[in-house]
Design a protein around this motif. Sequence first.
Motif, mmCIF file in Angstrom:
data_model
loop_
_atom_site.group_PDB
_atom_site.id
_atom_site.type_symbol
_atom_site.label_atom_id
_atom_site.label_comp_id
_atom_site.label_asym_id
_atom_site.label_seq_id
_atom_site.Cartn_x
_atom_site.Cartn_y
_atom_site.Cartn_z
ATOM 1 N N PHE A 40 0.972 -1.279 0.111
ATOM 2 C CA PHE A 40 0.039 -0.025 0.183
ATOM 3 C C PHE A 40 0.634 1.165 -0.015
ATOM 4 C CE2 PHE A 40 -2.346 3.189 2.587
ATOM 5 C CZ PHE A 40 -3.394 3.257 1.834
ATOM 6 N N GLU A 41 0.584 2.040 -1.063
ATOM 7 C CA GLU A 41 1.682 3.131 -1.037
ATOM 8 C C GLU A 41 0.628 4.427 -0.579
ATOM 9 O OE1 GLU A 41 4.891 4.285 -1.424
ATOM 10 O OE2 GLU A 41 3.747 6.299 -0.839
ATOM 11 N N PRO A 42 1.040 4.915 0.694
ATOM 12 C CA PRO A 42 0.086 6.203 1.060
ATOM 13 C C PRO A 42 -0.021 7.105 0.048
ATOM 14 C CG PRO A 42 2.160 5.482 2.583
ATOM 15 C CD PRO A 42 2.137 4.469 1.498
ATOM 16 N N ALA A 43 1.317 7.340 -0.493
ATOM 17 C CA ALA A 43 1.261 8.619 -1.254
ATOM 18 C C ALA A 43 0.367 8.635 -2.637
ATOM 19 C CB ALA A 43 2.652 8.927 -2.132
ATOM 20 N N HIS A 44 -0.080 7.433 -2.861
ATOM 21 C CA HIS A 44 -0.996 7.435 -3.928
ATOM 22 C C HIS A 44 -2.678 7.006 -3.441
ATOM 23 C CE1 HIS A 44 1.912 5.060 -6.466
ATOM 24 N NE2 HIS A 44 2.641 6.197 -6.300
ATOM 25 N N PHE A 45 -2.748 7.164 -1.985
ATOM 26 C CA PHE A 45 -3.958 7.130 -1.399
ATOM 27 C C PHE A 45 -4.770 8.439 -1.142
ATOM 28 C CE2 PHE A 45 -6.488 6.055 2.228
ATOM 29 C CZ PHE A 45 -7.251 4.973 1.984
ATOM 30 N N LYS A 46 -5.901 8.317 -1.640
ATOM 31 C CA LYS A 46 -6.875 9.709 -1.423
ATOM 32 C C LYS A 46 -7.792 9.540 -0.441
ATOM 33 C CE LYS A 46 -4.620 11.545 -5.205
ATOM 34 N NZ LYS A 46 -3.628 11.930 -4.569
ATOM 35 N N GLY A 47 -8.024 8.470 0.264
ATOM 36 C CA GLY A 47 -8.903 8.446 1.446
ATOM 37 C C GLY A 47 -8.263 8.292 2.758
ATOM 38 N N LYS A 48 -8.949 7.905 4.063
ATOM 39 C CA LYS A 48 -8.265 8.292 5.098
ATOM 40 C C LYS A 48 -7.734 6.687 5.594
ATOM 41 C CE LYS A 48 -11.026 11.885 6.886
ATOM 42 N NZ LYS A 48 -12.354 12.089 7.406
ATOM 43 N N PHE A 49 -6.593 6.637 6.076
ATOM 44 C CA PHE A 49 -6.026 5.529 6.557
ATOM 45 C C PHE A 49 -5.799 5.377 7.958
ATOM 46 C CE2 PHE A 49 -2.270 2.566 6.924
ATOM 47 C CZ PHE A 49 -2.602 1.247 6.377
ATOM 48 N N PHE A 50 -6.283 4.341 8.605
ATOM 49 C CA PHE A 50 -6.062 4.072 10.008
ATOM 50 C C PHE A 50 -5.459 2.860 10.323
ATOM 51 C CE2 PHE A 50 -9.786 7.148 9.472
ATOM 52 C CZ PHE A 50 -9.283 8.052 10.420
ATOM 53 N N VAL A 51 -4.438 2.734 11.488
ATOM 54 C CA VAL A 51 -4.188 1.747 12.029
ATOM 55 C C VAL A 51 -4.184 1.570 13.503
ATOM 56 C CG1 VAL A 51 -2.312 -0.132 12.395
ATOM 57 C CG2 VAL A 51 -2.664 0.992 10.276
ATOM 58 N N ILE A 52 -5.134 1.085 13.999
ATOM 59 C CA ILE A 52 -5.162 1.090 15.465
ATOM 60 C C ILE A 52 -4.840 -0.119 16.345
ATOM 61 C CG2 ILE A 52 -7.242 2.742 15.191
ATOM 62 C CD1 ILE A 52 -9.248 0.425 15.355
ATOM 63 N N LYS A 53 -4.660 0.076 17.691
ATOM 64 C CA LYS A 53 -4.116 -0.834 18.602
ATOM 65 C C LYS A 53 -4.758 -0.467 20.084
ATOM 66 C CE LYS A 53 -1.493 -4.255 20.187
ATOM 67 N NZ LYS A 53 -2.421 -4.553 21.674
ATOM 68 N N ASN A 54 -5.498 -1.553 20.366
ATOM 69 C CA ASN A 54 -6.210 -1.321 21.609
ATOM 70 C C ASN A 54 -5.235 -1.817 22.873
ATOM 71 O OD1 ASN A 54 -7.926 -2.739 23.998
ATOM 72 N ND2 ASN A 54 -8.640 -0.776 23.485
ATOM 73 N N LEU A 55 -4.968 -1.250 23.848
ATOM 74 C CA LEU A 55 -3.909 -1.483 24.710
ATOM 75 C C LEU A 55 -4.169 -2.735 25.499
ATOM 76 C CD1 LEU A 55 -2.732 1.486 24.045
ATOM 77 C CD2 LEU A 55 -2.818 1.858 26.459
ATOM 78 N N ASP A 56 -5.638 -3.095 25.710
ATOM 79 C CA ASP A 56 -5.765 -4.377 26.092
ATOM 80 C C ASP A 56 -6.243 -5.423 25.159
ATOM 81 O OD1 ASP A 56 -5.645 -3.509 28.657
ATOM 82 O OD2 ASP A 56 -7.412 -2.440 28.748
ATOM 83 N N ASP A 57 -6.067 -5.148 23.970
ATOM 84 C CA ASP A 57 -6.353 -5.908 22.899
ATOM 85 C C ASP A 57 -7.564 -6.457 22.654
ATOM 86 O OD1 ASP A 57 -4.361 -6.763 20.981
ATOM 87 O OD2 ASP A 57 -4.051 -8.743 21.620
ATOM 88 N N ASN A 58 -8.462 -5.426 22.745
ATOM 89 C CA ASN A 58 -9.785 -5.678 22.683
ATOM 90 C C ASN A 58 -10.470 -5.119 21.306
ATOM 91 O OD1 ASN A 58 -10.260 -6.953 25.142
ATOM 92 N ND2 ASN A 58 -10.730 -4.701 26.037
ATOM 93 N N PHE A 59 -11.236 -5.752 20.707
ATOM 94 C CA PHE A 59 -11.672 -5.153 19.217
ATOM 95 C C PHE A 59 -12.568 -3.735 19.749
ATOM 96 C CE2 PHE A 59 -11.578 -9.599 17.648
ATOM 97 C CZ PHE A 59 -11.204 -9.216 16.306
ATOM 98 N N ILE A 60 -12.252 -2.788 18.775
ATOM 99 C CA ILE A 60 -12.710 -1.510 18.906
ATOM 100 C C ILE A 60 -13.879 -1.471 17.965
ATOM 101 C CG2 ILE A 60 -12.308 0.873 18.295
ATOM 102 C CD1 ILE A 60 -10.915 -0.472 20.887
#
Lengths: 359, 199
Positions: free
Chosen positions: A46-66
Amino acid sequence: MNENELLTNICEFYPIKITRAFDNDKKAITALEIIGKELIELFNFFEPAHFKGKFFVIKNLDDNFILPEKDGQLITLNKDILLNKNNDDIIIQVFNDRNLFLWEGIDVSDFLTAEKTLIYKFENDKEFFIANKEEINITEHSYGSRFSNEFWELDSILNKYKNSKIRKSSCPIFNKAWFDKNRIFFKGGGKGIPEDFMQQSLKNFLDDLEIFKGEIGQFEPAREHILGASKPVDIIVTWGKSNRIALIEIKWLGKSKNKTGKIKSTHTNSRANEGCSQLKDYFELAKTDYPNKIIKCYLVVIDGRRWQTNETTQTISLCNGMHYSNKDLEINADKKYWETYPNMEKPTRMFVEPICENN
Amino acid sequence: MNKQLEPEVQFDCISIGIKLYDYFDGFKREEIQLFSYFSSILFFYTRNPINDGDWKYKFIIDDKGFPFSQELNLAIDQHLVNGHFEEKGHFFTVTARGMKVFNDIKDFNYFSNREKAINAACTTSILVSYEKTERALLNDKEIKRKVKIEKNPLIEQEFIYQKVLEISKKIGAPLDDLIIPAVSWINYLLLTEAENENE
């Protein structure tokens, strides 16, 4: 800088701000480490410079689904589905076991305020961490991501090449392309002259850079495609692990002379337009030949144009020699592919100075 | 090549090699040396002096200004001979065999503190950037000072560790973690770099 200023500056660094936002919770450091490593891996697809939307990577500290697990898609083993994502908002949650879930079309407000969650956000070539609702800007490059800078680095290298090797013909290989010592005419008249000198010069420059991890070669379209391509693209750069290739086509502008001193070729601005079309064709061929690669195409235009010269010209005034130094290329509207295709870069013009007469 | 190498140096070499290959697509000899040196400083944070002893090998500053350990250099050669690393242009990569060897040994308790230090050193190169991490470590004022006085001086890791610890304490970094001290130290070196140049 006194000690207090120094310590304040250190604390402004984003990993420390993130840790503090979570009250020095060790899980926040682990979350940052996991997201950082995962971004490097995800950006192989995935090349972020080619991407026109919003891209999120998330990590919950307790490893629960958000976000609801049932609406997500496990992509741990098929990250390549990211290859064709260009516009939609993408949310990926990473877990301690490095499993990855993907959601699309989710309202971002559903998770931006989630408790005990570290969020990485990429939008419009800017990147942030959101730590306990505090947004921390971590943008380092003018485009793309600090976690994946292959194309940005190549761009910087081409600029360095322009200024350090081409402007004054400082590269000895490139210097062989000139017919005369005053750098008014290029050599012409033999096979690959003067193009070979230019290609070899840039190849050597890239090859000699100790920091550059791309591999230099030549694009060899598949057999059926070579029928459609008039010649192979000049340089191909491949990055094995990060799944990227760059195609570089070199064109020159100016006049060339054959061995007897006759004008052989005159290449004007239209040559740059031809280069744009040619590179677009290569891009289409490369997409077919390398469907799983992230491709970027660069047109390098060596500009050796001089004003008011003819076959007998042997010296040139400063005014005539530098006439084109600040004149940008005129690319026809239908050839401005970089405006439509993120994979096509705007041409890089490299003006080469002549040795001018003293005025 | 006939010298019997300690298992620690072989472990460090392949562990760093795999991380640099994973993050940056390849690595050079001096990069293994540099990150092993940085790991050796962070190792003081984790070590139990009774069980762990010291890092097992020392570094000098070579003529190019990089930390250099002869043991580590031999370990790189050994990994090449054994087919764990291979040369690809200017860089080395890790082979499938090398990955397997590392997977077999990485969870040995014996290496766990070394692995923590190596992980923190290599993660810094992601969080700060490789170029900045390298620049910071190579421009450390103490190292530059020693090079001016002596040819190929020995690096005193514990002396540098004390300074890392001092910075970490002053910014209130958690003491049971290595990553924040590591990135803070690199940031400290970068911030003081300009001042050093003016001295």
